[in-house]
Design a protein around this motif. Structure first.
Motif, mmCIF file in Angstrom:
data_model
loop_
_atom_site.group_PDB
_atom_site.id
_atom_site.type_symbol
_atom_site.label_atom_id
_atom_site.label_comp_id
_atom_site.label_asym_id
_atom_site.label_seq_id
_atom_site.Cartn_x
_atom_site.Cartn_y
_atom_site.Cartn_z
ATOM 1 N N UNK A 104 5.146 -35.270 -1.734
ATOM 2 C CA UNK A 104 6.201 -35.472 -2.705
ATOM 3 C C UNK A 104 7.258 -34.384 -2.648
ATOM 4 N N UNK A 105 8.156 -34.457 -3.587
ATOM 5 C CA UNK A 105 9.275 -33.523 -3.624
ATOM 6 C C UNK A 105 8.814 -32.137 -4.059
ATOM 7 N N UNK A 106 9.294 -31.056 -3.402
ATOM 8 C CA UNK A 106 8.922 -29.691 -3.800
ATOM 9 C C UNK A 106 9.368 -29.408 -5.229
ATOM 10 N N UNK A 107 8.560 -28.642 -5.952
ATOM 11 C CA UNK A 107 8.892 -28.269 -7.316
ATOM 12 C C UNK A 107 9.915 -27.136 -7.307
ATOM 13 N N UNK A 108 10.908 -27.250 -8.173
ATOM 14 C CA UNK A 108 11.941 -26.220 -8.259
ATOM 15 C C UNK A 108 11.679 -25.241 -9.397
ATOM 16 N N UNK A 109 10.852 -25.634 -10.367
ATOM 17 C CA UNK A 109 10.660 -24.819 -11.560
ATOM 18 C C UNK A 109 9.178 -24.532 -11.777
ATOM 19 N N UNK A 110 8.910 -23.375 -12.352
ATOM 20 C CA UNK A 110 7.517 -22.985 -12.594
ATOM 21 C C UNK A 110 6.971 -23.577 -13.882
ATOM 22 N N UNK A 111 7.865 -24.028 -14.775
ATOM 23 C CA UNK A 111 7.422 -24.535 -16.070
ATOM 24 C C UNK A 111 8.468 -25.476 -16.646
ATOM 25 N N UNK A 112 8.042 -26.211 -17.680
ATOM 26 C CA UNK A 112 8.981 -27.101 -18.364
ATOM 27 C C UNK A 112 10.091 -26.296 -19.043
ATOM 28 N N UNK A 113 9.746 -25.073 -19.485
ATOM 29 C CA UNK A 113 10.750 -24.219 -20.131
ATOM 30 C C UNK A 113 11.886 -23.887 -19.177
ATOM 31 N N UNK A 114 11.540 -23.492 -17.938
ATOM 32 C CA UNK A 114 12.579 -23.171 -16.959
ATOM 33 C C UNK A 114 13.377 -24.407 -16.570
ATOM 34 N N UNK A 115 12.706 -25.570 -16.534
ATOM 35 C CA UNK A 115 13.422 -26.813 -16.232
ATOM 36 C C UNK A 115 14.472 -27.085 -17.302
ATOM 37 N N UNK A 116 14.104 -26.880 -18.574
ATOM 38 C CA UNK A 116 15.039 -27.097 -19.669
ATOM 39 C C UNK A 116 16.196 -26.102 -19.622
ATOM 40 N N UNK A 117 15.889 -24.860 -19.272
ATOM 41 C CA UNK A 117 16.949 -23.849 -19.175
ATOM 42 C C UNK A 117 17.952 -24.228 -18.101
ATOM 43 N N UNK A 118 17.457 -24.713 -16.962
ATOM 44 C CA UNK A 118 18.354 -25.125 -15.881
ATOM 45 C C UNK A 118 19.180 -26.342 -16.301
ATOM 46 N N UNK A 119 18.538 -27.263 -17.023
ATOM 47 C CA UNK A 119 19.236 -28.456 -17.481
ATOM 48 C C UNK A 119 20.364 -28.091 -18.441
ATOM 49 N N UNK A 120 20.056 -27.178 -19.396
ATOM 50 C CA UNK A 120 21.085 -26.761 -20.353
ATOM 51 C C UNK A 120 22.217 -26.037 -19.654
ATOM 52 N N UNK A 121 21.886 -25.244 -18.629
ATOM 53 C CA UNK A 121 22.914 -24.500 -17.900
ATOM 54 C C UNK A 121 23.877 -25.449 -17.183
ATOM 55 N N UNK B 25 24.614 -28.474 -18.145
ATOM 56 C CA UNK B 25 25.377 -29.249 -19.123
ATOM 57 C C UNK B 25 26.393 -28.435 -19.893
ATOM 58 N N UNK B 26 26.179 -27.143 -19.974
ATOM 59 C CA UNK B 26 27.074 -26.319 -20.775
ATOM 60 C C UNK B 26 27.807 -25.327 -19.915
ATOM 61 N N UNK B 27 29.006 -24.974 -20.342
ATOM 62 C CA UNK B 27 29.778 -23.952 -19.644
ATOM 63 C C UNK B 27 29.275 -22.584 -20.032
ATOM 64 N N UNK B 28 29.867 -21.555 -19.423
ATOM 65 C CA UNK B 28 29.459 -20.179 -19.692
ATOM 66 C C UNK B 28 29.801 -19.766 -21.125
ATOM 67 N N UNK B 29 30.733 -20.482 -21.767
ATOM 68 C CA UNK B 29 31.102 -20.138 -23.151
ATOM 69 C C UNK B 29 30.313 -20.949 -24.173
ATOM 70 N N UNK B 30 29.322 -21.758 -23.695
ATOM 71 C CA UNK B 30 28.483 -22.506 -24.612
ATOM 72 C C UNK B 30 29.046 -23.852 -25.019
ATOM 73 N N UNK B 31 30.230 -24.233 -24.527
ATOM 74 C CA UNK B 31 30.838 -25.490 -24.869
ATOM 75 C C UNK B 31 30.350 -26.587 -23.929
ATOM 76 N N UNK B 32 30.048 -27.796 -24.474
ATOM 77 C CA UNK B 32 29.561 -28.881 -23.645
ATOM 78 C C UNK B 32 30.636 -29.316 -22.676
ATOM 79 N N UNK B 33 30.202 -29.632 -21.440
ATOM 80 C CA UNK B 33 31.152 -30.091 -20.413
ATOM 81 C C UNK B 33 31.418 -31.591 -20.561
ATOM 82 N N UNK B 34 30.587 -32.289 -21.326
ATOM 83 C CA UNK B 34 30.762 -33.721 -21.461
ATOM 84 C C UNK B 34 31.981 -34.021 -22.337
ATOM 85 N N UNK B 35 32.674 -35.019 -21.945
ATOM 86 C CA UNK B 35 33.859 -35.445 -22.718
ATOM 87 C C UNK B 35 33.421 -36.384 -23.840
#
Length: 294
Positions: free
Chosen positions: A265-282, A284-294
């Motif tokens: 299967x596909x190699x794992x990129x994250x060691x935990x669900x917490x790190x997966x969520x952190x990457x997901x939030x990163x 979706x959001x810009x460096x100033x915390x504002x959502x990139x979605x319109x």
């Protein structure tokens, strides 16, 4: 002091690491000389620094200084190491765990604040300046932030060098602007505000004109913030690329923790669900915390 010592890098190392227990003479000490040099460079820039001016600031003869430090170059090295100890990161090095990006960004920001307080640091150029213990501690901390990402050793060193040069290049712009204002007595904004004869000619360039009319030049990005974020984005992509191309145990692309590769299967990129969520939030959001979605 003999000229030979001024050209001896090993003697500079002894001075920087305070080996030999330097003793004050007639009220003058190496520490006082270094602090006076920092104050002078803060006020006049590196171009205004000389052994004579430092001596005058302290009320001693120039020859008195040479009994403690062999020359201007060695004084600059000592000054760099002196100010490198002004923040907590220059203390005893602790190998911290956690997100490499957060740690490396923190180091870059500390370097930036240090150069805003002492702009002359960015003027110290060339590859033959001997580092002292505080400077080496800063370098060690930056290396340790990246060393656990899975990048090869040479790329770890290259990444840290790249970030350091970016901080210096941004700080050098501050130095050049301050020097131009000091020479002319006119601020940066005032100087450009008087260039109407130039601006009238720019209407012949359609892209410049469009960006100008849309306010691109009125609301510019903070060059340090924008550049640092894009630089870290690029390093993150490099780490992910190295991870994906490795056949061995990989590392979490967020925190650098080893991640075992599954048998299929596909190699794992994250060691935990917490790190997966952190990457997901990163993503979706810009460096100033504002959502990139319109």
């Amino acid at each position: 002091m003999a000229r030979g010592k001024a050209e001896d890098p090993d003697h500079a190392v002894e001075l920087l690491w305070r080996e030999g227990g330097e003793k004050p003479r007639q009220g003058l000490s190496l520490d006082r000389i270094v602090r006076a040099g920092v104050e002078l460079a803060d006020a006049e820039g590196l171009g205004g620094l000389s052994m004579r001016k430092v001596a005058e600031r302290l009320g001693f003869t120039t020859m008195s200084l040479y009994r403690h430090v062999p020359g201007r170059d060695q004084l600059i090295d000592l000054m760099c190491d002196e100010v490198a100890g002004e923040t907590a990161s220059a203390g005893p090095v602790v190998r911290e765990e956690g997100d490499w990006r957060v740690r490396l960004e923190a180091c870059a920001r500390e370097g930036w604040e240090l150069r805003r307080g002492h702009p002359w640091l960015a003027e110290v150029r060339g590859g033959r300046h001997v580092p002292g213990p505080r400077t080496v501690a800063r370098y060690e901390q930056m290396l340790s932030a990246v060393a656990g990402t899975g990048l090869p050793p040479a790329e770890v060193i290259a990444v840290v060098g790249l970030v350091g040069r970016f901080v210096d290049s941004e700080a050098l712009l501050l130095v050049e602007s301050a020097e131009a204002e000091r020479r002319s007595g006119v601020s940066h904004e005032e100087w450009w505000g008087g260039r109407d004869t130039l601006f009238e000619r720019l209407y012949a360039y359609p892209t410049i004109t469009r960006l100008w009319e849309e306010g691109g030049f009125d609301r510019p990005e903070d060059t340090f913030e924008f550049g640092l974020a894009r630089l870290l984005d690029g390093i993150e992509l490099l780490i992910q690329k190295r991870y994906e191309s490795s056949d061995e145990t990989g590392l979490c692309v967020v925190c650098g923790t080893p991640v075992e590769r599954p048998a299929s299967g596909r190699p794992r990129e994250y060691c935990s669900a917490s790190c997966r969520q952190r990457a997901y939030r990163r993503r979706r959001t810009g460096r100033d915390g504002q959502s990139r979605e319109k």
